[in-house]
Scaffold this motif. Sequence first.
Motif, PDB file in Angstrom:
ATOM      1  N   ALA A 150       0.848  -1.188   0.000  1.00  0.00           N
ATOM      2  CA  ALA A 150       0.000   0.000   0.000  1.00  0.00           C
ATOM      3  C   ALA A 150       0.886   1.242   0.000  1.00  0.00           C
ATOM      4  CB  ALA A 150      -0.907  -0.008   1.230  1.00  0.00           C
ATOM      5  N   PRO A 151       0.578   2.203  -0.873  1.00  0.00           N
ATOM      6  CA  PRO A 151       1.419   3.403  -0.934  1.00  0.00           C
ATOM      7  C   PRO A 151       1.428   4.147   0.404  1.00  0.00           C
ATOM      8  CG  PRO A 151      -0.159   3.332  -2.744  1.00  0.00           C
ATOM      9  CD  PRO A 151      -0.535   2.248  -1.803  1.00  0.00           C
ATOM     10  N   HIS A 152       0.350   3.975   1.189  1.00  0.00           N
ATOM     11  CA  HIS A 152       0.278   4.636   2.486  1.00  0.00           C
ATOM     12  C   HIS A 152       0.566   3.638   3.598  1.00  0.00           C
ATOM     13  CE1 HIS A 152      -3.462   3.035   1.109  1.00  0.00           C
ATOM     14  NE2 HIS A 152      -4.011   3.108   2.282  1.00  0.00           N
ATOM     15  N   GLY A 153       1.327   2.608   3.289  1.00  0.00           N
ATOM     16  CA  GLY A 153       1.627   1.561   4.265  1.00  0.00           C
ATOM     17  C   GLY A 153       2.708   1.966   5.242  1.00  0.00           C
ATOM     18  N   PRO A 154       3.151   1.003   6.073  1.00  0.00           N
ATOM     19  CA  PRO A 154       4.053   1.353   7.177  1.00  0.00           C
ATOM     20  C   PRO A 154       5.397   1.913   6.720  1.00  0.00           C
ATOM     21  CG  PRO A 154       3.825  -1.036   6.940  1.00  0.00           C
ATOM     22  CD  PRO A 154       2.794  -0.417   6.069  1.00  0.00           C
ATOM     23  N   TYR A 155       5.939   1.391   5.627  1.00  0.00           N
ATOM     24  CA  TYR A 155       7.248   1.876   5.184  1.00  0.00           C
ATOM     25  C   TYR A 155       7.131   2.762   3.957  1.00  0.00           C
ATOM     26  CZ  TYR A 155       8.600  -2.326   7.858  1.00  0.00           C
ATOM     27  OH  TYR A 155       8.730  -3.278   8.796  1.00  0.00           O
ATOM     28  N   GLY A 156       5.963   2.769   3.334  1.00  0.00           N
ATOM     29  CA  GLY A 156       5.814   3.522   2.089  1.00  0.00           C
ATOM     30  C   GLY A 156       6.497   2.837   0.912  1.00  0.00           C
ATOM     31  N   ARG A 157       7.069   1.683   1.139  1.00  0.00           N
ATOM     32  CA  ARG A 157       7.728   0.904   0.091  1.00  0.00           C
ATOM     33  C   ARG A 157       7.834  -0.530   0.568  1.00  0.00           C
ATOM     34  NH1 ARG A 157      13.790   3.247   0.869  1.00  0.00           N
ATOM     35  NH2 ARG A 157      14.220   1.914  -0.903  1.00  0.00           N
ATOM     36  N   VAL A 158       8.270  -1.412  -0.324  1.00  0.00           N
ATOM     37  CA  VAL A 158       8.360  -2.825   0.056  1.00  0.00           C
ATOM     38  C   VAL A 158       9.745  -3.112   0.626  1.00  0.00           C
ATOM     39  CG1 VAL A 158       8.130  -5.200  -0.714  1.00  0.00           C
ATOM     40  CG2 VAL A 158       6.708  -3.427  -1.745  1.00  0.00           C
TER      41      VAL A 158
END
Lengths: 447, 672
Positions: free
Chosen positions: A229-237
Amino acid sequence: MTLATDPSKPYRPDALVVGGGIAGMQSALDLADQGLKVMLVERGPSIGGHMIALAKVFPTLDCASCITAPKMSASSHHDNIKILVNTEVQAIQTINGVHHVKLLKKATYVNFDKCIGCRLCEYACDAEYPDPLEEGLGAKRAIGVAFTNAIPQKAVLDPELCATCGTCARVCPTDAIEFDQQPETVIVETDAVVVASGFALNSLNVKPQYNAMRSKNIISGLTMERLLAPHGPYGRVLRPSDGKIPSSVAFVQCAGSRDASIGVPYCSRVCCMYAIKQAMLLSGALPIADITIYYMDIRAFGKGYEEFYQNAKAMGVNFVRGKVARIDPVDDGDLLLHVESTEDAENFLQQHRHDLVVLAQGMLPEWDMSGTTPVRRAPDGFVATPMLTSPTATTAPGIFVAGVAAGPKDIVDTIAEAGAAAMQVSQYLYQKRSIAVDQTQAAVLVG
Amino acid sequence: MSDKNGSIQQPGTQDLDLVCGTPEEEEALLEADATYMKQLAAVKQQLERVQQQRSDLPPEVRVGVYICRCGGNISDVVDVERVAEVVSLIPGVVTAKVNTFCCSDPGQQTITSDILEQNLDRVVVASCSPSLHEQTFRGAVSRANLNPYLYEQVNIREQGSWAHRHDPEGATQLAIHMISAAIGKLRYSIPLDQIKLPNHRKALVIGGGIGGMKAAVDMAGRGLLVMLVEKSDRLGGRLNERGRVYPSEKMASELVTELIQKVRANKNIEVLLNSNVTSVNGFIGNFRTVITGPFGPAGATESTDALVGAIVMATGYRPYVPRDGEFLYHQDPCVLTTPEFIQFLQSLDARTKDMVYQGRTIRSLAFLHCVGSRQLDGVHEPQSDGTLNTYCSRVCCSTILQQALAVRERFPKVRVYDFHRDIRTYGRGEEDYYINASKAGVVFFRFNGEDPIKVERNGHAGGKKAAPLTVTVKDALTWGEELEVPVDMVVLGVGMMPSHIEDLVESIKLPTGEDHFLQEVHPKLRPVEVAVNGVLLAGTAQGPMNIQETLNAAGAAAVKAASMFAKDVVELNPFVAVVDASRCTGNAICVTQCDYEGALKMVEVEVDGRKVQRAEVNAGLCSGCGACVPVCPSRAIDVDGWRLDQYDAMVDGLVADSAHSQCGVEELVHLG
């Protein structure tokens, strides 16, 4: 005749929907649009369910929020829908065709009438803990609004984590914090109920030979959603153990389904497609990474799904038909997969090294309502739906079911079923009330 | 090398020469250039005249612009902060904000509170396709008591960040221009009211299979009037051809009978058998339909008109029919499709110990999956119209395994082989068929789509030992070994194709997908609706589904009809043609161009004591297509919400700085 109840009487919903996920919201909206009054009861701090936490959804690759957030908003603005969050359905008792639903309103330690959702308490709070909505990867405070798009935008305090320092109460501009708030039990009467209580996943450790407890880099599909998710915890994988950018990702299918040894013989129905979707999103996010899906059968059965699968193959996602026998953590947080491949006769016992592994866990029912409600479950644990031509009818008259509560299902099928359940409810109410009218008239005639 | 003037050309000057040409050519070029310049000047003058005519100064507006990151779907490509910065400089823009999800509740709240607090009178949201969220934002704008048609949605996702993923600067420029065009359009927007029309609370269900019957029963059970039209002489559809159905193992007839009884018992349902819907006109709430058929037992063809508010498409599917010779179909008598095999099994006497078909004793039997489904380009032969069925038909795996199991249980001596690509027993209770078929001794072979199986004749008629047919498979379960399996019978697991409803598709203007099934608006937002408002999908007309899924789709369609009929009126977007009677000269050219019967007609009115003809629009029938607008010599007809002055302003916004690679803020500003 109109179905809506008399507005002059105290609030009594025509139907109560258990669960504020996509199934519950859709049922509520389809009922409310017909002019029926609905109470939507959600156990967590916000409606939106699992879907609001997803990255993108197959097969259209729409962002999940773009579908969920407007339905959340529509539910909250609908004149006919009343939303209760932080509330659990404890029991349903049916007396003379009226369902008495016992609700436990959990203490939130915040007066919702006063809270304006400014989040000052959240910013001031020092107690941080892993955020369950980020699958434990991000951090969250002991008090705060569940997430940016949560509905309602109200802070909730978790007493287990609160250090009782009182900072939140000092910064709150509306004096909304109430440390002495008590849980409350209320009984709501209603004529119809929709069970849309959704799913839980079985544990990552359900197959001990996969050693998930020994590596942070063996993650669930939902965790991968948050990473993507673009708004996920790291903002990236990034992989959880050391923040390395993964260069080789494995998806292990049927890691908690189609497996009688763990008590889940059935297919969880969504894992093939979400694995393919995540693989596609990963090829976008990590263009040089190798992505492999280990599978038994690819079940791309829905509209546009097979084409989606073929696209993923064309994009270079590696599909290996074979059962993963064991996963061993090795150096540097990497993982060694022991695979029995059905594709290579010379070398069918293979070992593959990956730096991140996603297990396709099985879907289990979230709520066991048998015993506390008149609803019975089938041997697979999901709500029994014995009616031949009404798939959303349960064993209890006036109680209907929608979504994964009645067996694993993807979002498209869930939304259709939620509509169908709403239709059964409105028919049930119409017929019940028509009979009631007839009897009143008959009584008048006899009298 | 010499040119026609005889001069020797220097090496290296060729390129230059090619450009300059001979003096004559140069002269011609110059002339052409001069002509071009003249034309350009004329166009410019014309443009200036038009602009002067329009108005000297564009109307004063207070615009709020909201730019959506869409979580990253947009902002990963488009520099949304810069877009906001640039468009905030356009005159009339009061505020330009960026939001992570404009469609979420907090996102919508920002818009509504800005309208109220900053006195905005126009709103632009730059986000996704209007088909997704135009309604959402119109709702938000309405909640702040602003007319919903003073709102414009700009699609900077599907048309921006997604389409131009590899050109972030271009996508950013595009976003700026599209927003600038929308602001231009909004300057000339006027408040509009929805068109309210009577809502005929009656539904027409086309198709009397389980999808149609379920939708009819659901709607009628809720008190709505339903007309159920079935082309054959009986209700039940494809299920009439089936035996036991999975996963309930009940007889299909039991299910069909239950629904027929419910249909017959409800006085709100009118059933018309042997009937076809032959004409559909009108729009949501007001469809004028003609149903043709011999309604009575006499059999004479007759027609009836029905005015209905909603149409439920329950036209179902047809099984894929293999080509002659495809897996020996129609060439060997014992190559059957699944529906044919089910009929055959049902026809067998319960006491029969042997399975005999067309005189052949069946001792071994092969089921082939994915016949007419999951077809691959370059592997499978396209159908006569050149198309491939690339989709999965969803029900064949479970159907085959159910039949395979039934054969093993009833005729334990018959060897049953299953040839599949993937086993897709995904539904509740379906995996059990796979498990049980394995336990019951069904032998499974697996092939890759790229290596199709072959069915061939052995040349001998099936003696005691040798079976007449051979199935050849490159078996993935034995690491690609080529295996030959002799069998007496082959059953082709045929997929689903949409019914032949080309006439209805044409007359209702129904959208179909690449798979030729009817196409929903959006699989999650509006899963049973099509682009034609008031037309709903119930079942396999939309795509392959099993029984339970069909029943649910029918329920979902019924609930949409019930919601629609909960209102007294239907509300339509006011984007219809309007006639400026003071300009109309009554030449009726617009009427000749109109494709929508009854939408435009000439009426007699009195002007200065003279009777004259003037155009008049029926808002209900007008689609707002705009075909009438350009043909009017006196510019007397226009489409509300999409007026010519709005187009002019949009074009101005789009071309504001097309000559420069960098966005000229000054020019955009100058526009205002």
